[in-house]
Design a protein around this motif. Sequence first.
Motif, short mmCIF file in Angstrom:
data_model
loop_
_atom_site.label_atom_id
_atom_site.label_comp_id
_atom_site.label_asym_id
_atom_site.label_seq_id
_atom_site.Cartn_x
_atom_site.Cartn_y
_atom_site.Cartn_z
N VAL A 104 24.30 -9.44 -0.70
CA VAL A 104 23.81 -10.46 0.23
C VAL A 104 23.92 -9.94 1.66
N GLN A 105 23.06 -10.46 2.50
CA GLN A 105 23.24 -10.36 3.95
C GLN A 105 23.70 -11.74 4.39
N VAL A 106 24.70 -11.77 5.25
CA VAL A 106 25.32 -13.04 5.65
C VAL A 106 25.19 -13.22 7.16
N GLY A 119 17.16 3.48 -10.02
CA GLY A 119 16.40 4.21 -8.99
C GLY A 119 14.99 3.65 -8.90
N ILE A 120 14.41 3.80 -7.70
CA ILE A 120 13.01 3.40 -7.50
C ILE A 120 12.12 4.49 -8.11
N LYS A 121 11.20 4.08 -8.98
CA LYS A 121 10.25 5.07 -9.54
C LYS A 121 8.86 4.48 -9.45
N MET A 181 0.82 -1.21 0.00
CA MET A 181 0.00 0.00 0.00
C MET A 181 0.86 1.27 0.00
N SER A 182 2.16 1.11 0.15
CA SER A 182 3.04 2.28 0.14
C SER A 182 3.31 2.70 -1.30
N ASP A 183 4.10 3.77 -1.45
CA ASP A 183 4.43 4.23 -2.81
C ASP A 183 5.04 3.10 -3.64
N PRO A 199 17.26 -6.51 9.86
CA PRO A 199 17.65 -5.10 9.76
C PRO A 199 19.10 -4.96 9.29
N HIS A 200 19.31 -3.97 8.42
CA HIS A 200 20.65 -3.77 7.86
C HIS A 200 21.68 -3.48 8.94
N GLY A 201 21.22 -2.84 10.03
CA GLY A 201 22.15 -2.55 11.13
C GLY A 201 22.72 -3.83 11.72
N ASN A 205 8.38 -0.16 12.05
CA ASN A 205 9.67 0.45 11.67
C ASN A 205 9.62 1.00 10.24
N LEU A 206 8.97 0.25 9.37
CA LEU A 206 8.85 0.72 7.99
C LEU A 206 8.01 2.00 7.95
N PHE A 207 6.89 2.00 8.66
CA PHE A 207 6.03 3.19 8.70
C PHE A 207 6.82 4.39 9.23
N VAL A 235 12.44 -1.45 -9.99
CA VAL A 235 12.17 -2.18 -8.75
C VAL A 235 13.44 -2.86 -8.25
N ASN A 236 13.52 -3.00 -6.92
CA ASN A 236 14.52 -3.88 -6.33
C ASN A 236 14.00 -5.31 -6.42
N GLY A 237 14.91 -6.26 -6.33
CA GLY A 237 14.50 -7.66 -6.22
C GLY A 237 15.04 -8.23 -4.92
P1 NDP Z 1 17.22 0.70 6.94
O1 NDP Z 1 16.91 2.14 7.14
O2 NDP Z 1 18.62 0.22 6.96
O3 NDP Z 1 16.59 0.21 5.54
C1 NDP Z 1 15.33 0.60 5.19
C2 NDP Z 1 14.97 -0.17 3.96
O4 NDP Z 1 13.63 0.11 3.63
C3 NDP Z 1 15.78 0.15 2.73
O5 NDP Z 1 16.22 -1.09 2.18
C4 NDP Z 1 14.80 0.81 1.78
O6 NDP Z 1 15.03 0.44 0.46
C5 NDP Z 1 13.52 0.19 2.23
N1 NDP Z 1 12.30 0.94 1.98
C6 NDP Z 1 12.04 2.24 2.07
N2 NDP Z 1 10.74 2.49 1.78
C7 NDP Z 1 10.18 1.30 1.51
C8 NDP Z 1 8.89 0.90 1.15
N3 NDP Z 1 7.89 1.76 1.03
N4 NDP Z 1 8.68 -0.40 0.93
C9 NDP Z 1 9.67 -1.29 1.06
N5 NDP Z 1 10.92 -0.98 1.40
C10 NDP Z 1 11.17 0.32 1.63
O7 NDP Z 1 16.31 -0.06 7.99
P2 NDP Z 1 16.26 -1.55 8.54
O8 NDP Z 1 17.13 -2.50 7.81
O9 NDP Z 1 16.46 -1.45 10.00
O10 NDP Z 1 14.75 -1.91 8.24
C11 NDP Z 1 13.69 -1.04 8.65
C12 NDP Z 1 12.48 -1.43 7.87
O11 NDP Z 1 12.77 -1.23 6.49
C13 NDP Z 1 12.12 -2.91 8.00
O12 NDP Z 1 11.29 -3.16 9.10
C14 NDP Z 1 11.47 -3.19 6.69
O13 NDP Z 1 10.09 -2.90 6.77
C15 NDP Z 1 12.10 -2.22 5.72
N6 NDP Z 1 13.05 -2.89 4.82
C16 NDP Z 1 14.15 -3.52 5.32
C17 NDP Z 1 14.93 -4.30 4.52
C18 NDP Z 1 16.05 -5.12 5.07
O14 NDP Z 1 16.45 -6.09 4.40
N7 NDP Z 1 16.58 -4.78 6.23
C19 NDP Z 1 14.67 -4.40 3.06
C20 NDP Z 1 13.55 -3.60 2.62
C21 NDP Z 1 12.76 -2.94 3.50
P3 NDP Z 1 16.02 1.27 -0.51
O15 NDP Z 1 17.38 1.09 0.08
O16 NDP Z 1 15.87 0.59 -1.81
O17 NDP Z 1 15.52 2.68 -0.51
#
Ligand code: NDP
Length: 517
Positions: free
Chosen positions: A261-263, A221-223, A180-182, A284-286, A425-427, A192-194
């Motif tokens: 990759v995430q490992v 880029g994401i569009k 439902m997001s952008d 989470p990427h962190g 977190n995403l929101f 798109v990302n994959g």
């Molecule tokens: P980060 O801030 O390190 O990463 C946020 C991620 O969210 C980025 O990968 C970004 O993608 C992606 N993102 C931004 N807006 C949207 C959206 N509307 N729909 C899907 N993905 C989006 O945070 P964290 O790793 O701590 O994760 C926080 C939240 O981000 C997660 O709870 C999850 O919902 C979302 N997320 C996390 C991913 C992961 O593998 N950790 C992957 C994708 C989403 P981009 O870099 O392309 O802008």
Amino acid sequence: MTERKQLTTAHGSPIGDNQNSLTAGPRGPLLMQDYQLLEKMATFNRERVPERVVHAKGSGAYGIFTVTNDVTQYTKASVFSDIGKQTECLLRFSTVAGERGAADAERDVRGFAVKFYTDEGNWDLVGNNTPVFFVRDPYKFGDFIHTQKRDPKTNMRSSTAMWDFWSLSPESLHQVTILMSDRGLPQGYRFVNGYSSHTYSFINADDERFWIKFHFKTMQGIKTWTNAEAAAIVGADRESSQRDLFDAIESGDYPKWRVCVQVMPEEDADAYHVNPFDLTKVWPHGDYPLIEIGIMELNRNPENYFADIEQAAFEPSNIVPGIGFSPDKMLQARIMSYADAHRYRIGVNYASLPANRAQCPIHTYHRDGQLRFDGNYGDAPNYEPNSMGGPSESAQFNEPPLKVSGAADRYDHRDGNDDYTQPGNLFRLMSAAQRAQLFANIAEAMDNVPERIKARQLAHFYRADPAYARGVAEKLALDIKPIAALARLSLSELIDSTSEENYAGQQVAARPAAAGA
Ligand code: NDP
């Protein structure tokens, strides 16, 4: 001028007349012996293979994957053996719910399926443009897809079925928020990302196992489109993503993805605060940062859509030495169901079709079956063991043992599972404009949905973040106070209190004075 080839039947017999059927007299009727007409019509009747039950509408292209970073400490997969090594690949993008003639610019998840023709066999990653999925137990997959397809009575999509199922399945909240997001309405497949979405494994030369998630980051880029923009696009062009991808590649503007990759070391899995095999969760990427492993570039359009894309068969069961599975329940079920679907859809010998055929030597003891067109191994022995010099196994390709444990049971996958923190977190990382779009998209998608189902879903939004629920409630002119009360209930209480019998509709419908309060 080049000399034109002689037209023949499918069996090579030259055709003298391809304009006029064979009739008794100029007015007919037709003669049964017109085998040319019969062959032409019968072949035409059989032109379509069954469309995929999901991901029916797709576009694809060939390309090259190039290794950019040394990951041999994690995997012995030959595709990653050297920096600069190149492997041919085929990528098929798709929408999920629409049939083969559906429009491209619809709000939907996008399929992102890659086949790498490695020198140790085909490796397929059959993912999406989202890192998570709506369900985590394959038992629920068919039910979920039914809610996305056509209603059995109206033969139309049903927003009530979608939100009823989602609101009864809180594990869907993460993916629903992304949809439902952008990002739920991409401008085209190049933007798109994959994600592998599932966790897989890498195994290195010392037989150490690592848990892995794959990310393909678009370099275009994401569009995305808004709903209104997409409606205008669909009105003018139902093939907007197909056209964008095809035209870009045809003009030499080759789309690229950074492959990462995430490992996770094998032993981290037990102690990590998230179940790493739960398809509704990200890492989470962190915690596990992205490591680049290569670049994928699409640079060749298929010569023939049906041969190269419609007959392409992607299956998560295609792994190669150095890359393995994980205990993810959804992945485990897909290992069976994709190959099974291909056997039904395009036939048991589908692996011999050009798009699916591995580019390394293939030696099996499979024989016969419908449409066996590759020689069927001639006079080679068709049993094993044999002392006739037939192909045999090599223990070096066995995976290290994987420790599993536990009593066999049907475990409640919702028990103790946090379905709210990650969607929250995403929101929380969305900008004000992205949040506004999210609220509007949800309100639009909830049109005609009974209020009790809206209230149930808003309780989930509230649990992820009260501001999420407030934003949607405002768009729907619903009072947030009863939603907040519903959000405090357990899932079974929430379901009970929003049942048809128990729900008192007036409790969340905002009175005029309260609207916007
Ligand atoms: P980060 O801030 O390190 O990463 C946020 C991620 O969210 C980025 O990968 C970004 O993608 C992606 N993102 C931004 N807006 C949207 C959206 N509307 N729909 C899907 N993905 C989006 O945070 P964290 O790793 O701590 O994760 C926080 C939240 O981000 C997660 O709870 C999850 O919902 C979302 N997320 C996390 C991913 C992961 O593998 N950790 C992957 C994708 C989403 P981009 O870099 O392309 O802008």
